[in-house]
Design an enzyme around this catalytic site. Structure first.
Site, short mmCIF file in Angstrom:
data_model
loop_
_atom_site.label_atom_id
_atom_site.label_comp_id
_atom_site.label_asym_id
_atom_site.label_seq_id
_atom_site.Cartn_x
_atom_site.Cartn_y
_atom_site.Cartn_z
CB SER A 99 -7.82 9.17 6.55
OG SER A 99 -8.95 8.89 5.75
CE LYS A 109 -5.93 6.53 9.34
NZ LYS A 109 -4.47 6.34 9.17
N GLY A 148 0.80 -1.21 0.00
CA GLY A 148 0.00 0.00 0.00
C GLY A 148 0.83 1.27 0.00
CE1 TYR A 157 -8.74 4.19 8.60
CE2 TYR A 157 -10.19 5.89 7.74
CZ TYR A 157 -9.00 5.18 7.68
OH TYR A 157 -8.08 5.49 6.71
CB ILE A 171 2.17 -6.39 12.09
CG1 ILE A 171 1.90 -7.41 13.20
CG2 ILE A 171 1.06 -6.40 11.04
CD1 ILE A 171 0.66 -7.11 14.02
#
Length: 269
Positions: A160, A177, A18, A173, A39
């Site tokens: 974001s 952010k 990504g 989320y 991770i």
């Protein structure tokens, strides 16, 4: 014994795929040494598969091919302070300086109205997306400050477009952010005269695993349906967000700090 030191050393979290992988490759084209932290394991509570060790190895190979003089791959969790501390200690032992940090590790959870979210979903988003950025800063900033002034160190977090507005069904989320934006602004003030800038990018709908998870939350058949929110009429590619990260990280950007740069195809207009 330390290796010959490259001009810049860059640490990227969430580097296996990504936006993190794209940013690492772009820094590699500039001749930077890159430390890839991810991770590489499944995370309980997510509806999608996380990056794998194969993904991390592929990113490392891509960085070498792009011109990175040195690449270190580190399997670690941004929720675990000692993982980040050890990664920074090891890179400092190798090169003696840390110049750029990209905090790109992030997850997407949700799927219900905010008041119905489970504590597990809420905590997961905040532990990775927000506290993970703070833990990264906690490990990295003292190392960045070991470089004698004048410094041109850069810390860039991936926030974001959802950190600048509201979105239904993903309150965990969105809140995490928004927290990244606030953290970046606070750290920018604290680092103001220290030669370290702290900024963020705010991507729009970008072609990543998180976007696919978002499509599932909203019952969309394809991620391309998110393009209707962008004035450019398409979703973004990770490389386009990476270009914004690398731009903020340039040594010439010393006058820009506390900035949240929208890389969102006009989504925020």
């Amino acid at each position: 014994m330390s290796n010959p030191s490259p001009n810049r050393v860059v640490l990227v979290t969430g580097a296996a795929r990504g936006i993190g992988a794209a940013a690492a490759r772009e820094f590699a084209t500039q001749g930077c040494a890159v430390v890839l932290f991810d991770i590489c394991a499944e995370i309980e509570g997510l509806s999608y598969a996380c990056a794998t060790e194969d993904d991390l190895h592929a990113t490392a190979a891509m960085c070498r091919e792009a011109g990175a003089p040195e690449v270190q791959s580190v399997i670690g969790d941004v929720r675990v302070q000692t993982d980040l501390d050890t990664a920074v200690q090891d890179l400092m032992a190798s090169w003696g300086h840390l110049d750029v940090v990209v905090a790109a590790a992030g997850v997407m959870a949700g799927g219900t109205p905010g008041w119905e979210l489970s504590e597990e979903s809420w905590n997961l988003c905040h532990d990775v997306n927000l506290t993970g950025v703070w833990r990264t800063a906690r490990a990295a900033l003292p190392a960045m400050l070991q470089t004698p002034p004048p410094r041109s160190a850069r810390f860039v977090a991936v926030a974001s477009a959802a950190g600048l507005s509201g979105n239904p069904l993903i309150a965990d989320y969105v809140a995490s952010k928004h927290g990244v934006v606030g953290l970046v602004k606070a750290l920018a003030i604290e680092c103001g005269e220290l030669g370290v800038t702290v900024n963020a990018v705010a991507p729009g709908s970008t072609n990543t695993a998180i976007l696919k998870a978002s499509a599932a939350v909203y019952g969309l058949s394809t991620v391309e349906e998110f393009a209707e929110h962008h004035v450019i009429g398409r979703i973004l590619e990770p490389e386009e967000v990476a270009a914004g990260i690398v731009w903020l990280a340039d040594a010439a950007r010393g006058a820009m700090t506390g900035v949240v740069l929208p890389v969102d195809g006009g989504m925020s207009l």
